[in-house]
Design a protein around this motif. Structure first.
Motif, PDB file in Angstrom:
ATOM      1  N   ASN A 112       8.931  -6.087  -7.982  1.00 13.96           N
ATOM      2  CA  ASN A 112       9.613  -5.966  -9.265  1.00 13.96           C
ATOM      3  C   ASN A 112      10.045  -7.335  -9.781  1.00 13.96           C
ATOM      4  OD1 ASN A 112       9.395  -3.140  -9.075  1.00 13.96           O
ATOM      5  ND2 ASN A 112      11.344  -3.004  -7.979  1.00 13.96           N
ATOM      6  N   SER A 114       6.710  -0.020   1.974  1.00 16.35           N
ATOM      7  CA  SER A 114       6.771   1.384   2.376  1.00 16.35           C
ATOM      8  C   SER A 114       5.417   1.771   2.949  1.00 16.35           C
ATOM      9  CB  SER A 114       7.145   2.283   1.200  1.00 16.35           C
ATOM     10  OG  SER A 114       6.151   2.198   0.184  1.00 16.35           O
ATOM     11  N   ARG A 168       2.461  -2.710  -7.832  1.00 16.20           N
ATOM     12  CA  ARG A 168       2.434  -2.156  -6.480  1.00 16.20           C
ATOM     13  C   ARG A 168       1.083  -2.436  -5.833  1.00 16.20           C
ATOM     14  NH1 ARG A 168       2.982   4.057  -4.261  1.00 16.20           N
ATOM     15  NH2 ARG A 168       0.825   4.158  -5.010  1.00 16.20           N
ATOM     16  N   THR A 226       9.721  -4.255  -2.088  1.00 17.62           N
ATOM     17  CA  THR A 226       9.974  -3.141  -1.191  1.00 17.62           C
ATOM     18  C   THR A 226       8.680  -2.739  -0.492  1.00 17.62           C
ATOM     19  OG1 THR A 226      11.731  -2.299  -2.634  1.00 17.62           O
ATOM     20  CG2 THR A 226      10.839  -0.794  -0.978  1.00 17.62           C
ATOM     21  N   SER A 279      -1.447  -1.976  -2.494  1.00 15.93           N
ATOM     22  CA  SER A 279      -1.747  -1.013  -1.436  1.00 15.93           C
ATOM     23  C   SER A 279      -2.619  -1.673  -0.377  1.00 15.93           C
ATOM     24  CB  SER A 279      -2.493   0.200  -1.996  1.00 15.93           C
ATOM     25  OG  SER A 279      -1.731   0.862  -2.971  1.00 15.93           O
ATOM     26  N   SER A 300       6.326  -5.223 -13.106  1.00 17.91           N
ATOM     27  CA  SER A 300       6.262  -4.766 -11.718  1.00 17.91           C
ATOM     28  C   SER A 300       4.818  -4.482 -11.341  1.00 17.91           C
ATOM     29  CB  SER A 300       7.093  -3.493 -11.531  1.00 17.91           C
ATOM     30  OG  SER A 300       8.457  -3.739 -11.804  1.00 17.91           O
ATOM     31  N   GLN A 327       5.860  -2.785  -3.223  1.00 15.82           N
ATOM     32  CA  GLN A 327       6.342  -2.686  -4.591  1.00 15.82           C
ATOM     33  C   GLN A 327       7.016  -4.000  -4.954  1.00 15.82           C
ATOM     34  OE1 GLN A 327       6.094  -0.125  -6.909  1.00 15.82           O
ATOM     35  NE2 GLN A 327       7.060  -1.545  -8.353  1.00 15.82           N
ATOM     36  N   TYR A 383       2.368  -0.001   1.371  1.00 14.13           N
ATOM     37  CA  TYR A 383       2.507  -0.430  -0.015  1.00 14.13           C
ATOM     38  C   TYR A 383       3.491  -1.595  -0.109  1.00 14.13           C
ATOM     39  CZ  TYR A 383       0.611   4.263  -0.648  1.00 14.13           C
ATOM     40  OH  TYR A 383      -0.172   5.387  -0.566  1.00 14.13           O
TER      41      TYR A 383
END
Length: 120
Positions: free
Chosen positions: A84, A71, A19, A69, A21, A17, A82, A80
């Motif tokens: 996975n 957010s 993330r 995802t 930004s 995974s 995300q 962000y």
């Protein structure tokens, strides 16, 4: 003007995974939607996900629903992504973009992108 700076991209193994930004600065009060796009090798840039600056609705490319995802943190002016269960087909340069009131026709501001490479 709005400035966007992406970060978080790197080399990962399949299945991991990550993330990403995107920090926005400048006239952020003009932003009403933020989005993520990607450009895979040899392909055109494609939509990944989007989120309104106010509100909780989210939008995804059909092929990425359930794995990615989006957010945001309005206090930090940051969005962000995300990601996975990454696979080699996710290898791409990922861009953050915004729709704003001063450039209402499409996504008018773009970051420089951050590279994500997924090895098998």
């Amino acid at each position: 003007q709005v400035q966007l700076v992406e970060s978080g991209g790197r080399l990962v193994q399949a299945g991991e995974s990550l993330r990403l930004s995107c920090a926005a600065s400048g006239r952020t009060f003009r932003i009403y939607r933020m989005g993520w796009f990607r450009q895979r090798p040899g392909k055109e840039r494609e939509f990944v996900a989007a989120i309104p600056w106010s509100g909780a609705s989210t939008y995804y490319a059909d092929s990425l629903k359930g794995r990615f995802t989006i957010s945001k943190d309005n206090a930090k002016n940051t969005v962000y992504l995300q990601m996975n269960s990454l696979n080699p087909e996710d290898t791409a340069r990922y861009y953050c973009a915004v729709r704003s009131t001063d450039r209402p026709s499409g996504y008018g501001y773009w970051g420089q992108g951050t590279q994500v490479t997924v090895s098998s």
